[in-house]
Motif scaffolding. Structure first.
Motif, mmCIF file in Angstrom:
data_model
loop_
_atom_site.group_PDB
_atom_site.id
_atom_site.type_symbol
_atom_site.label_atom_id
_atom_site.label_comp_id
_atom_site.label_asym_id
_atom_site.label_seq_id
_atom_site.Cartn_x
_atom_site.Cartn_y
_atom_site.Cartn_z
ATOM 1 N N GLN A 230 0.779 -1.190 -0.124
ATOM 2 C CA GLN A 230 -0.030 -0.376 0.287
ATOM 3 C C GLN A 230 0.986 1.128 0.114
ATOM 4 N N ALA A 231 1.975 1.219 0.478
ATOM 5 C CA ALA A 231 2.510 2.293 1.186
ATOM 6 C C ALA A 231 3.984 2.470 -0.434
ATOM 7 N N GLU A 232 3.804 1.561 -1.315
ATOM 8 C CA GLU A 232 4.551 1.904 -2.682
ATOM 9 C C GLU A 232 3.355 2.449 -3.933
ATOM 10 N N ALA A 233 2.138 1.870 -3.683
ATOM 11 C CA ALA A 233 0.724 2.445 -4.226
ATOM 12 C C ALA A 233 0.666 3.626 -3.791
ATOM 13 N N ASN A 234 1.167 4.480 -3.068
ATOM 14 C CA ASN A 234 0.663 5.823 -2.611
ATOM 15 C C ASN A 234 1.658 6.696 -2.695
ATOM 16 N N ASN A 235 3.332 6.142 -2.986
ATOM 17 C CA ASN A 235 4.369 6.521 -3.333
ATOM 18 C C ASN A 235 4.671 6.857 -2.040
ATOM 19 N N VAL A 236 5.026 5.814 -0.803
ATOM 20 C CA VAL A 236 5.141 6.750 0.422
ATOM 21 C C VAL A 236 6.543 5.361 -0.058
ATOM 22 N N CYS A 237 7.433 5.663 0.981
ATOM 23 C CA CYS A 237 8.925 5.100 1.234
ATOM 24 C C CYS A 237 8.812 4.598 2.855
ATOM 25 N N ILE A 238 9.025 3.471 3.255
ATOM 26 C CA ILE A 238 9.601 3.171 4.220
ATOM 27 C C ILE A 238 11.389 2.936 5.157
#
Length: 927
Positions: A230-238
């Motif tokens: 879900q993070a990748e789908a929302n352009n969020v990086c961990i």
């Protein structure tokens, strides 16, 4: 699998008969009889008492009494009593058996064996069967457990008999798989929706560089994997992913917490951390974070987002902001009343209630804010409950504080789980006598439960195809009010539409305040810039690069600049928008166009003035020597058309103007050169005294035929050009910022042929004029024609490279300038000297003066010819003075002189006769 169940069953029977659990009933936390028994699994204690791995196969004593989970068991009891006290199941009473899992899978499986044991069997055994369709276990359904790790283990055992299991807190996404967990249903949404909502919140708040902490179990690992997607789908990086041991009994928890907090300190740019942990993990984590002065933004999962145990940690406000997700709240006012009237009876079979009363008595003088921790600490030191009458008398003194520890979302979920079973039993018992224990098997209840529709508080509920009850989430925010940390509802999350429902303006302001927290790997790229990734493993770590020309970005942190439509729009570097290209052409109000038009009008005026001067001096020798008035008018008309043709190069191009301007110029200029060519030929013929050349010029000199032939060839060229490749209007979008409306010549070959043909005629005219350059000094028209042709050649030779390399709206101006230069050059050289003679030299503009000039020029020309002939005669007669002897030098010189004079006179007579024949008076007068 069946063999494993038998082995575990045998093991647990041995364990029950030989260990401190003297009877299986000693293992029950709370029980109540009824026609239909519902099992319950709750992690009331946090861990086993042993701090080391087990050395004997016995169930250890549980320690760490959890008030919040204790309240969950009371919620199940209260909901069952509500059904029993209602008319939902008339004549049928629900009973319960509640077990404490101690947050351990092993203990939960032991309780599950008790659930699966055969009904009304004194040996508490689980029979092995190939078909459990007619098997009658002790309980008909199970509610619980809270943790997904335990729920999955229990569900795999309950699947053997398809016993319904209704979860109230287990949210692992894998539990929606009905192939692996066919008998499991739950009254809460899957973690998939929670994680999706978290990623949406993070993206909406402008955070893209975050950390995540999970537990090392199925729940934590599944949550981590889903969150990464879900993070990748929302352009969020961990930035980092950290894992804690799942159980408190693991002695490495404290070490791992210190390591994680050190990691958080090192990752200074990470200000948002997602936490998928159990309450006891968060409790230890936050206490240590407060000691280390760590202040971050924490995203809480439903496990601990509303846990009073966490909100009452001393100085918890120092950890920063907490935004969490919790299950949708319902009406639990009846449960609050139940807690207010909670009482303890000496013969009550609720061991949990007695244990709570015992711990409460040990914390009599502790204030409410610290009471939960006091009970927890006391439970770790007390391994056994002992009945005490004094405790029972003082029990009612602290009931109010329980209400603060009740988590509304979880309480409501437990109520829904009990109500779902109650409504399913009602539907099943309509045609059966459910007061009998063998009225139905668990698998029959499961079939009805999957399709049941039940109500609570006026709302209708039903399970979806995955066995989930998608009630949605409440988004909560921790706020300090009057010195106490309070959990406040900030918004609702709609699962179906993936949107946050914000109730009021105050909440909207709170959402905006979240955006003030910065958690990014790189500085935000402003509009007009794009991201340039610097680390291949993280798209969120980048540098900002300005958009190049003809590209733009109108939002922050755009991954790439958008391309403008090059045909109609443009953009400068670092632009936030595209600008419409300006349509350009050589406009009438352009300063250069105005200047060129003035020059063209001035040329037309000169043409008219010359025409007037020639008309008024029609019979003068200068006008007559110009070839006559008709030729002059034709040449002047051509000049007029050439000047006029420049106007077709100015203004918005049209198909008509594009076709007219080149053909008009080409034909009119060709006619002009043709007329000048005949004049050059006539002048050369008039003043040529070479008989052979004169004969050739007489044959060639056909004025009308020359003019029509030369002009007709150009007309044919232009006609073929217009038929097969006519000039058209072209929209030139190749320039970056403007659209140029221009005339596309259609065929470069035709255009070149037209200009080349004019150049050939001009060159022939130049040759003829050059031959006659030595005419009378006072009036030498051939010499001026030569100058005019030179001006033409210089202008057009210069034009070719300039025209080929010029772009934009001023391309037509280049050709206009060349036309004006060549036209002015020929006009000035052809007519201005004549006008000068007519106006300023009137004394030589007479017939007598003109004849005198011609005779003088002719005499000199004849004398030169005679001298040339005499020289030839002397050379043929071998008469030389250099061979005379010195003694007879003067006599010989005198003789030679006489002979020379005689020869010269003879030659002059012959040549004079020849010239007289060649140049009769009539012809001279016409010249």
């Amino acid at each position: 699998m069946a063999l494993l169940i038998i082995l575990i069953t045998c093991f647990m029977i041995i364990l029950a008969t030989s260990q401190p659990c003297q009877t299986p009933d000693d293992f029950v936390a709370a029980t109540s009889p009824g026609h239909i028994i519902i099992g319950g699994l709750f992690a009331i204690h946090e861990k086993m008492s042993s701090e080391d791995y087990p050395r004997r196969p016995q169930i250890q004593k549980c320690v760490g009494f959890e008030i919040s989970v204790f309240l969950q068991t009371l919620a199940m009891i209260h909901s069952i009593e509500m059904i029993n006290n209602s008319t939902l199941l008339s004549g049928v009473k629900l009973g319960y058996e509640i077990y404490d899992t101690c947050t351990e899978v092993t203990v939960a499986m032991a309780a599950t064996l008790r659930f699966l044991s055969k009904f009304n069997c004194s040996k508490e055994t689980v029979e092995f069967k190939c078909d459990y369709s007619s098997y009658m276990p002790r309980v008909k359904a199970v509610i619980g457990s809270g943790y997904s790790e335990i729920t999955m283990a229990v569900s795999r055992m309950l699947n053997l008999q398809l016993m319904p299991q209704v979860g109230y807190e287990s949210t692992a996404e894998i539990l929606s798989d009905k192939i692996r967990f066919p008998s499991f249903l739950r009254t809460v949404p899957s973690d998939f929706h929670q994680i999706k909502a978290m990623a949406h919140l993070i993206q909406k708040s402008g955070w893209n560089w975050i950390g995540i902490i999970t537990t090392d179990d199925d729940y934590g690992r599944l949550a981590l994997n889903t969150f990464i997607i879900q993070a990748e789908a929302n352009n969020v990086c961990i930035a980092f992913k950290e894992v804690l041991p799942a159980f408190l009994s693991d002695n490495t928890i404290e070490v791992r917490i210190n390591q994680i907090l050190e990691k958080i300190i090192l990752e200074a740019q990470v200000n948002v951390i997602v936490v998928f942990l159990r309450q006891f993990h968060v409790f230890d984590l936050f206490n240590k974070a407060i000691e280390m002065n760590i202040n971050k933004m924490w995203i809480a999962s439903d496990n601990w987002s509303t846990a009073t145990k966490i909100t009452t940690i001393p100085n918890v406000k120092n950890i920063g902001k907490v935004v969490g997700f919790t299950f949708r709240r319902g009406n639990i006012s009846s449960f609050h009343s139940f807690l207010q009237n909670l009482h303890l009876l000496p013969g009550d079979s609720n061991k949990l209630l007695h244990e709570y009363a015992m711990h409460l008595s040990a914390c009599t003088y502790v204030k409410d804010t610290d009471l939960s921790q006091c009970i927890f600490n006391h439970s770790q030191r007390t391994l056994a409950y002992k009945a005490n009458t004094a405790i029972e008398r003082n029990f009612f003194m602290r009931n109010d504080f329980l209400r603060d520890y009740a988590e509304p979302g979880l309480i409501h979920s437990i109520q829904l789980a009990v109500f779902a079973l109650g409504y399913a039993i009602r539907d099943l018992c309509q045609a059966r006598d459910c007061q009998k224990p063998n009225a139905f098997q668990p698998w029959e209840l499961l079939g009805v439960l999957k399709n049941v529709t039940f109500t609570d508080g006026g709302n209708s509920f039903h399970f979806d195809a995955h066995g989930d009850l998608n009630t949605g989430y409440d988004v909560v925010l921790w706020k300090e009010i009057n010195g106490h940390m309070t959990v406040t509802k900030m918004a609702e999350y709609d699962l179906q539409n993936d949107v946050f429902i914000i109730p009021d303006q105050e909440t909207k302001n709170e959402f905006r305040n979240l955006k003030q927290i910065q958690s990014k790997c790189s500085k935000e790229c402003s509009p007009g810039q794009m991201k340039k990734t610097t680390r291949s493993q993280h798209i969120c770590c980048y540098e900002c690069e300005n958009c190049p020309e003809n590209h733009y970005s109108n939002q922050t942190d755009m991954p790439h600049c958008l391309l403008c439509n090059n045909e109609t729009h443009w953009a400068p570097a670092r632009s936030t928008m595209c600008f419409e290209k300006e349509v350009e052409y050589l406009n009438w109000n352009d300063s250069l166009a105005i200047l060129l038009l003035i020059l063209s009008l001035l040329g037309i005026i000169f043409v008219l003035v010359v025409g007037i001067i020639f008309t008024r001096n029609l019979n003068t020798p200068v006008v007559k020597s110009s070839g006559g008035l008709r030729i002059c008018y034709v040449i002047l008309l051509c000049h007029f058309l050439n000047f006029a043709s420049t106007s077709f190069f100015i203004g918005e191009p049209q198909d008509f103007t594009c076709k007219t301007r080149q053909t008009l110029f080409g034909v009119s200029f060709t006619l002009c050169i043709s007329c000048i060519l005949t004049k050059s030929l006539k002048i050369l013929l008039a003043f040529s005294f070479d008989p052979k050349l004169q004969k050739f010029l007489k044959f060639l000199y056909k004025p009308i035929l020359i003019i029509f032939t030369c002009t007709g060839i150009q007309v044919v060229i232009c006609t073929l050009w217009l038929i097969f490749a006519a000039p058209v209007v072209e929209v030139n979008v190749s320039l970056p910022r403007v659209i140029i409306l221009e005339c596309e010549e259609g065929s470069i070959v035709a255009f070149g042929s037209m200009l080349g043909y004019i150049a050939i005629l001009a060159f022939i005219c130049f040759i003829f004029a050059f031959k006659g350059r030595k005419l009378p000094e006072n009036y030498n028209e051939a010499k001026f024609i030569t100058f005019g042709m030179l001006i033409y050649f210089i202008a057009w030779i210069t034009f070719i490279p300039i025209y080929a390399t010029t772009f934009g709206k001023y391309v037509p101006a280049v050709e206009i300038i060349v036309i004006l230069i060549s036209n002015y050059g020929i006009l000035c050289c052809t007519f201005f000297p004549k006008c000068y003679v007519i106006i300023c030299k009137q004394d030589i503009n007479t017939k007598s003066a003109f004849l005198k000039m011609i005779y003088s020029y002719s005499f000199h020309s004849v004398s030169s010819i005679a001298m040339s002939h005499a020289s030839l005669d002397f050379m043929n007669g071998n008469v030389t003075m250099t061979n005379l002897s010195s003694s007879g030098k003067s006599a010989t010189w005198q003789k030679s002189k006489d002979l020379q004079a005689q020869a010269f006179a003879h030659t002059c007579r012959e040549n004079t006769t020849s010239v007289s024949k060649t140049l009769p008076r009539k012809r001279i007068s016409s010249i």
